[in-house]
Design an enzyme around this catalytic site. Structure first.
Site, short mmCIF file in Angstrom:
data_model
loop_
_atom_site.label_atom_id
_atom_site.label_comp_id
_atom_site.label_asym_id
_atom_site.label_seq_id
_atom_site.Cartn_x
_atom_site.Cartn_y
_atom_site.Cartn_z
N ARG A 1 0.80 -1.20 0.00
CA ARG A 1 0.00 0.00 0.00
C ARG A 1 0.85 1.27 0.00
NH1 ARG A 1 -3.44 -2.00 5.00
NH2 ARG A 1 -2.11 -3.82 4.83
N GLU B 1 7.38 2.19 -6.39
CA GLU B 1 7.54 1.68 -5.01
C GLU B 1 7.83 2.84 -4.06
OE1 GLU B 1 7.03 -0.30 -2.80
OE2 GLU B 1 8.57 -1.80 -2.46
N ASP C 1 14.60 -1.07 0.42
CA ASP C 1 15.30 -1.25 1.69
C ASP C 1 16.28 -2.42 1.51
OD1 ASP C 1 15.64 -0.82 4.54
OD2 ASP C 1 14.31 -2.50 4.90
N LYS D 1 17.33 3.13 0.65
CA LYS D 1 18.27 3.02 1.77
C LYS D 1 19.38 2.06 1.34
CE LYS D 1 14.58 2.73 5.21
NZ LYS D 1 14.13 1.92 6.35
N PHE E 1 14.07 4.48 10.22
CA PHE E 1 12.72 4.02 9.93
C PHE E 1 11.85 5.25 9.67
CE2 PHE E 1 8.57 2.17 10.39
CZ PHE E 1 8.74 0.95 9.76
N VAL E 2 11.26 5.32 8.48
CA VAL E 2 10.53 6.52 8.09
C VAL E 2 9.03 6.25 7.90
CG1 VAL E 2 12.52 7.64 7.01
CG2 VAL E 2 11.06 6.15 5.64
N ASP F 1 3.93 3.67 6.26
CA ASP F 1 3.36 3.47 7.60
C ASP F 1 4.34 2.90 8.61
OD1 ASP F 1 3.40 0.81 6.27
OD2 ASP F 1 2.44 0.16 8.13
N ARG G 1 0.38 7.06 7.56
CA ARG G 1 0.44 7.11 6.09
C ARG G 1 -0.02 8.48 5.57
NH1 ARG G 1 1.11 1.89 3.83
NH2 ARG G 1 0.21 0.21 5.05
P1 IMP Z 1 12.52 -4.39 0.99
O1 IMP Z 1 11.90 -5.60 0.42
O2 IMP Z 1 13.32 -4.69 2.23
O3 IMP Z 1 13.30 -3.56 -0.01
O4 IMP Z 1 11.37 -3.53 1.60
C1 IMP Z 1 10.51 -2.79 0.90
C2 IMP Z 1 9.28 -2.49 1.72
O5 IMP Z 1 9.55 -2.45 3.14
C3 IMP Z 1 8.79 -1.10 1.40
O6 IMP Z 1 7.89 -1.13 0.34
C4 IMP Z 1 8.08 -0.70 2.68
O7 IMP Z 1 6.78 -1.18 2.69
C5 IMP Z 1 8.85 -1.41 3.77
N1 IMP Z 1 9.82 -0.49 4.41
C6 IMP Z 1 11.14 -0.41 4.22
N2 IMP Z 1 11.69 0.56 4.97
C7 IMP Z 1 10.66 1.13 5.64
C8 IMP Z 1 10.58 2.24 6.56
O8 IMP Z 1 11.57 2.90 6.91
N3 IMP Z 1 9.34 2.54 7.03
C9 IMP Z 1 8.22 1.84 6.66
N4 IMP Z 1 8.25 0.82 5.80
C10 IMP Z 1 9.46 0.46 5.29
#
Ligand code: IMP
Length: 181
Positions: free
Chosen positions: A45, A101, A105, A133, A154-155, A161, A167
């Site tokens: 979302r 996206e 992360d 990140k 963490f944002v 969210d 959000r």
């Molecule tokens: P990844 O698969 O680890 O790259 O994560 C991607 C997803 O993790 C993003 O679409 C977010 O939903 C969530 N995410 C990553 N970092 C944060 C954050 O700092 N705050 C909130 N959600 C995050």
């Protein structure tokens, strides 16, 4: 889910986000000039605010679709195993696809989603993430366009969210806990 008490410190203002989106859209527009088959795919979302602003800044004939992949659940740690919770409504074979996206992360989510969509034989598959990140990366993935590189914080806000909250903030802020664990 209840969390430890926290405050939110502004990190990227609504004005900076809007300005960056204008720049990104100029680049995207150049990339897709002349195409009439672009589908913009929002990952639910977290990207819902970003995609809304992005598509309104794009002067191109587009379609919009959504896909939901599992990620953090209600916590602060990526699950690593990515599952598709809601698939696209339409076929993408032979189409130009731009995946939108909120944050890259660890990279697992976009890496998994782009491999899945590649297997459906789009003409061109690109991705855009509002935030990146890079210091958290676990798989080698880079979005075609990135809004802002941020440190390992963490944002929340602008669609993003913490345990489904915050959000609706118009800016990106970082979560700061006010009590020790
Ligand atoms: P990844 O698969 O680890 O790259 O994560 C991607 C997803 O993790 C993003 O679409 C977010 O939903 C969530 N995410 C990553 N970092 C944060 C954050 O700092 N705050 C909130 N959600 C995050």
């Amino acid at each position: 889910m209840s969390t430890r008490p926290y405050v939110i410190d502004e990190m990227i203002s609504a004005k900076s986000i809007a300005a960056r989106i204008e720049d990104l859209c100029r680049e995207i527009q150049k990339e897709y000039e002349g195409t009439d088959k672009l589908i913009v795919v929002g990952l639910l979302r977290g990207s819902f605010v970003f995609i809304a602003d992005l598509v309104r800044e794009l002067d191109l004939p587009i379609e919009v679709d959504f896909l939901e992949a599992s990620s953090y659940g209600d916590g602060m740690e990526s699950s690593r195993e990515v599952r598709i919770l809601k698939d696209l409504r339409g076929a993408i074979e032979g189409r130009d696809v731009l995946v939108v996206e909120d944050i890259v992360d660890t990279g697992h989510t976009l890496n998994h989603v782009t491999h899945l969509l590649e297997s459906r034989l789009p003409a061109r598959l690109k991705s855009i993430a509002l935030l990146d990140k890079p210091s958290r990366r676990e798989v080698d993935f880079k979005a075609s366009w990135t809004g802002f590189e941020i440190p390992d914080e963490f944002v929340v806000g602008y669609g993003i969210d913490f345990a489904q909250r915050n959000r609706n903030l118009p800016f990106i802020g970082k979560v700061r806990f006010t009590e020790a664990e």
